[in-house]
Motif scaffolding. Structure first.
Motif, PDB file in Angstrom:
ATOM      1  N   VAL A 196     -69.915  -4.201 -27.308  1.00 44.38           N
ATOM      2  CA  VAL A 196     -68.873  -5.168 -27.279  1.00 44.38           C
ATOM      3  C   VAL A 196     -67.736  -4.049 -27.461  1.00 44.38           C
ATOM      4  CG1 VAL A 196     -67.162  -6.426 -28.790  1.00 44.38           C
ATOM      5  CG2 VAL A 196     -69.366  -7.379 -28.630  1.00 44.38           C
ATOM      6  N   PHE A 197     -68.277  -2.801 -28.363  1.00 41.80           N
ATOM      7  CA  PHE A 197     -67.374  -1.661 -28.242  1.00 41.80           C
ATOM      8  C   PHE A 197     -67.026  -1.125 -26.948  1.00 41.80           C
ATOM      9  CE2 PHE A 197     -66.662   2.802 -28.787  1.00 41.80           C
ATOM     10  CZ  PHE A 197     -65.725   3.053 -29.739  1.00 41.80           C
ATOM     11  N   ALA A 198     -68.089  -1.110 -26.226  1.00 42.47           N
ATOM     12  CA  ALA A 198     -68.219  -0.423 -24.873  1.00 42.47           C
ATOM     13  C   ALA A 198     -67.556  -1.153 -23.729  1.00 42.47           C
ATOM     14  CB  ALA A 198     -69.632   0.235 -24.431  1.00 42.47           C
ATOM     15  N   LEU A 199     -68.005  -2.564 -23.815  1.00 38.12           N
ATOM     16  CA  LEU A 199     -67.683  -3.440 -22.533  1.00 38.12           C
ATOM     17  C   LEU A 199     -66.585  -4.449 -22.817  1.00 38.12           C
ATOM     18  CD1 LEU A 199     -71.160  -4.186 -21.640  1.00 38.12           C
ATOM     19  CD2 LEU A 199     -69.864  -2.837 -20.686  1.00 38.12           C
ATOM     20  N   GLY A 200     -65.960  -4.318 -24.079  1.00 40.07           N
ATOM     21  CA  GLY A 200     -64.652  -5.019 -24.482  1.00 40.07           C
ATOM     22  C   GLY A 200     -65.004  -6.516 -24.965  1.00 40.07           C
ATOM     23  N   ALA A 201     -64.256  -7.297 -25.682  1.00 40.35           N
ATOM     24  CA  ALA A 201     -64.415  -8.310 -26.451  1.00 40.35           C
ATOM     25  C   ALA A 201     -64.762  -9.564 -25.421  1.00 40.35           C
ATOM     26  CB  ALA A 201     -62.998  -8.719 -26.992  1.00 40.35           C
ATOM     27  N   GLY A 202     -64.408  -9.219 -24.107  1.00 39.67           N
ATOM     28  CA  GLY A 202     -64.782 -10.583 -23.105  1.00 39.67           C
ATOM     29  C   GLY A 202     -66.259 -10.567 -22.904  1.00 39.67           C
ATOM     30  N   TYR A 203     -67.018  -9.402 -23.232  1.00 40.16           N
ATOM     31  CA  TYR A 203     -68.441  -9.412 -23.266  1.00 40.16           C
ATOM     32  C   TYR A 203     -69.164 -10.575 -24.262  1.00 40.16           C
ATOM     33  CZ  TYR A 203     -73.046  -7.723 -24.080  1.00 40.16           C
ATOM     34  OH  TYR A 203     -74.286  -7.481 -24.349  1.00 40.16           O
ATOM     35  N   SER A 204     -68.394 -10.942 -25.213  1.00 41.17           N
ATOM     36  CA  SER A 204     -68.915 -11.382 -26.596  1.00 41.17           C
ATOM     37  C   SER A 204     -69.458 -12.638 -26.088  1.00 41.17           C
ATOM     38  CB  SER A 204     -67.814 -11.568 -27.400  1.00 41.17           C
ATOM     39  OG  SER A 204     -67.425 -10.192 -28.085  1.00 41.17           O
ATOM     40  N   LEU A 205     -69.125 -13.449 -25.407  1.00 40.25           N
ATOM     41  CA  LEU A 205     -69.608 -14.923 -24.926  1.00 40.25           C
ATOM     42  C   LEU A 205     -70.805 -14.693 -23.981  1.00 40.25           C
ATOM     43  CD1 LEU A 205     -69.422 -17.711 -25.209  1.00 40.25           C
ATOM     44  CD2 LEU A 205     -67.884 -18.008 -23.346  1.00 40.25           C
ATOM     45  N   GLU A 206     -70.539 -13.691 -23.132  1.00 38.21           N
ATOM     46  CA  GLU A 206     -71.678 -13.388 -22.170  1.00 38.21           C
ATOM     47  C   GLU A 206     -72.941 -13.015 -22.985  1.00 38.21           C
ATOM     48  OE1 GLU A 206     -72.410 -10.983 -18.113  1.00 38.21           O
ATOM     49  OE2 GLU A 206     -70.445 -11.207 -18.746  1.00 38.21           O
ATOM     50  N   ARG A 207     -72.692 -12.207 -23.779  1.00 35.03           N
ATOM     51  CA  ARG A 207     -73.804 -11.550 -24.533  1.00 35.03           C
ATOM     52  C   ARG A 207     -74.465 -12.586 -25.402  1.00 35.03           C
ATOM     53  NH1 ARG A 207     -78.361  -8.650 -26.035  1.00 35.03           N
ATOM     54  NH2 ARG A 207     -78.426  -7.982 -28.087  1.00 35.03           N
ATOM     55  N   LEU A 208     -73.700 -13.492 -26.056  1.00 35.05           N
ATOM     56  CA  LEU A 208     -74.360 -14.608 -26.779  1.00 35.05           C
ATOM     57  C   LEU A 208     -75.206 -15.618 -25.888  1.00 35.05           C
ATOM     58  CD1 LEU A 208     -74.704 -16.146 -29.527  1.00 35.05           C
ATOM     59  CD2 LEU A 208     -72.393 -17.064 -29.254  1.00 35.05           C
TER      60      LEU A 208
ATOM     61  N   ALA B 187     -74.580 -13.781 -14.500  1.00 33.69           N
ATOM     62  CA  ALA B 187     -74.029 -12.802 -15.697  1.00 33.69           C
ATOM     63  C   ALA B 187     -73.746 -11.414 -15.091  1.00 33.69           C
ATOM     64  CB  ALA B 187     -75.089 -13.026 -16.813  1.00 33.69           C
ATOM     65  N   ARG B 188     -73.164 -10.700 -15.945  1.00 37.60           N
ATOM     66  CA  ARG B 188     -72.977  -9.238 -15.401  1.00 37.60           C
ATOM     67  C   ARG B 188     -74.225  -8.448 -15.762  1.00 37.60           C
ATOM     68  NH1 ARG B 188     -67.802  -6.894 -18.218  1.00 37.60           N
ATOM     69  NH2 ARG B 188     -68.492  -8.404 -19.705  1.00 37.60           N
ATOM     70  N   MET B 189     -74.704  -8.757 -16.706  1.00 37.99           N
ATOM     71  CA  MET B 189     -75.905  -8.199 -17.213  1.00 37.99           C
ATOM     72  C   MET B 189     -77.240  -9.036 -17.205  1.00 37.99           C
ATOM     73  SD  MET B 189     -74.478  -5.343 -19.904  1.00 37.99           S
ATOM     74  CE  MET B 189     -75.935  -4.293 -19.862  1.00 37.99           C
ATOM     75  N   PRO B 190     -77.474  -9.487 -16.217  1.00 35.57           N
ATOM     76  CA  PRO B 190     -78.910 -10.379 -16.444  1.00 35.57           C
ATOM     77  C   PRO B 190     -80.203 -10.121 -17.202  1.00 35.57           C
ATOM     78  CG  PRO B 190     -78.610  -9.962 -14.144  1.00 35.57           C
ATOM     79  CD  PRO B 190     -77.444  -9.094 -14.812  1.00 35.57           C
ATOM     80  N   VAL B 191     -80.368  -8.647 -17.225  1.00 36.82           N
ATOM     81  CA  VAL B 191     -81.452  -8.031 -17.955  1.00 36.82           C
ATOM     82  C   VAL B 191     -81.540  -8.647 -19.274  1.00 36.82           C
ATOM     83  CG1 VAL B 191     -80.451  -5.934 -18.340  1.00 36.82           C
ATOM     84  CG2 VAL B 191     -83.016  -5.982 -17.968  1.00 36.82           C
ATOM     85  N   LEU B 192     -80.182  -8.808 -20.016  1.00 41.03           N
ATOM     86  CA  LEU B 192     -80.296  -9.183 -21.284  1.00 41.03           C
ATOM     87  C   LEU B 192     -81.041 -10.416 -21.787  1.00 41.03           C
ATOM     88  CD1 LEU B 192     -76.697  -8.380 -22.140  1.00 41.03           C
ATOM     89  CD2 LEU B 192     -78.471  -6.990 -22.656  1.00 41.03           C
ATOM     90  N   ALA B 193     -81.036 -11.256 -20.457  1.00 42.19           N
ATOM     91  CA  ALA B 193     -81.864 -12.619 -20.877  1.00 42.19           C
ATOM     92  C   ALA B 193     -83.450 -12.390 -21.213  1.00 42.19           C
ATOM     93  CB  ALA B 193     -81.583 -13.387 -19.863  1.00 42.19           C
ATOM     94  N   PRO B 194     -83.868 -11.654 -20.162  1.00 40.80           N
ATOM     95  CA  PRO B 194     -85.500 -11.397 -20.500  1.00 40.80           C
ATOM     96  C   PRO B 194     -85.684 -10.258 -21.619  1.00 40.80           C
ATOM     97  CG  PRO B 194     -84.870 -10.330 -18.375  1.00 40.80           C
ATOM     98  CD  PRO B 194     -83.545 -11.138 -18.719  1.00 40.80           C
ATOM     99  N   ILE B 195     -84.735  -9.658 -22.048  1.00 35.43           N
ATOM    100  CA  ILE B 195     -84.857  -9.063 -23.369  1.00 35.43           C
ATOM    101  C   ILE B 195     -84.942 -10.102 -24.409  1.00 35.43           C
ATOM    102  CG2 ILE B 195     -83.750  -7.369 -24.957  1.00 35.43           C
ATOM    103  CD1 ILE B 195     -82.707  -5.875 -22.587  1.00 35.43           C
ATOM    104  N   GLY B 196     -84.134 -10.894 -24.482  1.00 33.34           N
ATOM    105  CA  GLY B 196     -83.935 -12.163 -25.714  1.00 33.34           C
ATOM    106  C   GLY B 196     -85.280 -12.569 -25.610  1.00 33.34           C
ATOM    107  N   VAL B 197     -86.172 -12.832 -24.410  1.00 34.00           N
ATOM    108  CA  VAL B 197     -87.346 -13.587 -24.201  1.00 34.00           C
ATOM    109  C   VAL B 197     -88.410 -12.535 -25.049  1.00 34.00           C
ATOM    110  CG1 VAL B 197     -89.114 -14.387 -22.730  1.00 34.00           C
ATOM    111  CG2 VAL B 197     -86.931 -14.873 -22.040  1.00 34.00           C
ATOM    112  N   LEU B 198     -88.322 -11.273 -24.821  1.00 31.60           N
ATOM    113  CA  LEU B 198     -89.392 -10.491 -25.068  1.00 31.60           C
ATOM    114  C   LEU B 198     -89.254 -10.316 -26.565  1.00 31.60           C
ATOM    115  CD1 LEU B 198     -89.517  -7.727 -22.312  1.00 31.60           C
ATOM    116  CD2 LEU B 198     -90.880  -9.576 -22.851  1.00 31.60           C
ATOM    117  N   LEU B 199     -88.005 -10.208 -27.180  1.00 24.11           N
ATOM    118  CA  LEU B 199     -87.778 -10.123 -28.462  1.00 24.11           C
ATOM    119  C   LEU B 199     -88.175 -11.313 -29.358  1.00 24.11           C
ATOM    120  CD1 LEU B 199     -84.265  -8.321 -28.400  1.00 24.11           C
ATOM    121  CD2 LEU B 199     -86.224  -7.307 -29.080  1.00 24.11           C
TER     122      LEU B 199
END
Length: 397
Positions: free
Chosen positions: A148-160, A65-77
């Protein structure tokens, strides 16, 4: 001082007060008791750390993933809750991200990337959060929209995918690996409450044995009210303890007995606190000379009453330690000894109550004797009304 009361203090004073309370309780519980009380939070912290690192590694090394830090954020949340609410919170996080992704993609397609789109994303996300019954602090909808606004629509699936990965790992960790047992938190809270009541009773005993006045009595009364407030706040901890074993059947079977002990111990302290408040009120009324009481007779309270209060203080302290871990035979012995000594002192108090023709003063002395006896009865592991408040293995049925 209750948690809500401390929140009203200035920041630095709140930090100092909390630090002092932590130190006092650690000293009161002793090293062994403190380690038993803090074991659960430490284990949960280690588990959350390991789960977060695992989520990051999978996102970075496996999914690239381009921003793997989002996964541990999901864990903590997700993981910072009970096993039951972990599932609920995980579903809320995923739902919020889906809404944010869909809304952002639609707005960008219709309006493009501009200030109007940005404003609608933020305002709409903040409005939708309470409408979807999400916690007030949950801002996943507007945050996702902004990303999504900043990184573009292609980021959506990765974020999810990142959030799903974090939520799944958090849920599995809380359901399978050392599920958070707020039962232990509730028992720790009970031990601290009993310790606070022990400290207050000891101060009252020392005061009555020495020289005391109306200011001292009012201070005792105010502290008894603060303990009562904490008891009310602790009801939420007891409810969280019951929720913490939902969706974890094996854990629930093991914890049912402890849940019963928590509920009964909370009731026991509640009843004892009522008597302690009444005792503090009696001493305050005597010192103030209200209701026809002779204020000059303050120091005519038998010093044996102070001795009885010191014994009750030791009983509260032993009761609190019995709520930690599996309890100990030594603490049960201390409780029995303190209750026995308190009864012996009460006999001396009754013998040394000064003769008086003032019916109100005579009644007040009798009321204080009864209040002390009632506290000892509440804490009695054999003859008292709260036998379930003690570890079952220590109290033969």
């Amino acid at each position: 001082m209750g948690d809500r009361s401390r929140q009203l203090l200035p920041p630095f004073e709140r930090i100092a007060t909390t630090g002092r309370l932590i130190w006092e309780r650690a000293r009161r519980l002793g090293l062994g008791g403190w380690l038993r009380a803090e074991r659960e939070p430490l284990l949960q912290g280690v588990k959350a750390t390991v789960a977060s690192v695992l989520a990051w590694w999978i996102a970075a090394r496996v999914l690239e993933a381009r921003m793997p830090v989002l996964a541990p954020i999901g864990v903590l949340l997700t993981i910072s809750a009970t096993a039951y609410s972990t599932v609920v919170r995980g579903a809320q996080q995923v739902g919020a991200v889906i809404v944010g992704l869909a809304g952002a993609a639609a707005l960008i397609y219709l309006l493009g990337v501009n200030a109007i789109t940005l404003a609608i994303l933020i305002a709409g996300g903040l409005v939708l959060t309470p409408l979807l019954n999400l916690p007030k602090q949950n801002v996943q909808i507007p945050i996702t929209g902004l990303l999504v606004f900043a990184l573009g629509a292609g980021y959506s699936l990765e974020r999810l995918l990142d959030l799903l990965l974090g939520a799944v790992i958090g849920i599995v960790a809380n359901l399978v690996v050392l599920p958070p047992r707020y039962v232990e938190d509730a028992r720790k809270e009970l031990a601290e409450l009993a310790g606070d009541m022990a400290a207050l009773t000891a101060d009252m005993g020392k005061g009555v044995r020495g020289s005391w006045d109306e200011d001292a009595a009012r201070h005792w009364l105010e502290r008894s009210r603060e303990v009562d407030t904490r008891l009310r706040e602790s009801q939420e901890v007891a409810e969280q303890a019951a929720e913490s074993v939902r969706l974890v059947p094996l854990e629930r079977r093991r914890q049912d007995e402890r849940l019963d002990q928590v509920a009964e111990a909370m009731t026991c302290l509640d009843h004892a606190c009522l008597q302690l408040r009444a005792l503090a009120r009696s001493l305050t009324d005597l010192a103030a000379g209200v209701r026809g009481l002779p204020a000059e007779d303050v120091n005519r309270v038998p010093s044996a009453l102070g001795d009885e209060l010191m014994a009750i203080s030791r009983a509260f302290a032993a009761f609190g330690r019995l709520q930690l871990g599996r309890g100990s035979v030594k603490d049960l012995g201390r409780l029995r000894t303190a209750l026995r000594e308190g009864g012996e002192h009460q006999v001396l108090v009754a013998e040394r109550v000064p003769d008086t023709e003032n019916i109100r003063l005579w009644s007040l002395h009798g009321a204080m004797l009864d209040q002390c006896a009632a506290i000892r009865h509440e804490l009695d592991p054999e003859a008292g009304p709260h036998q379930a408040a003690f570890p079952a293995r220590l109290i033969p049925g």
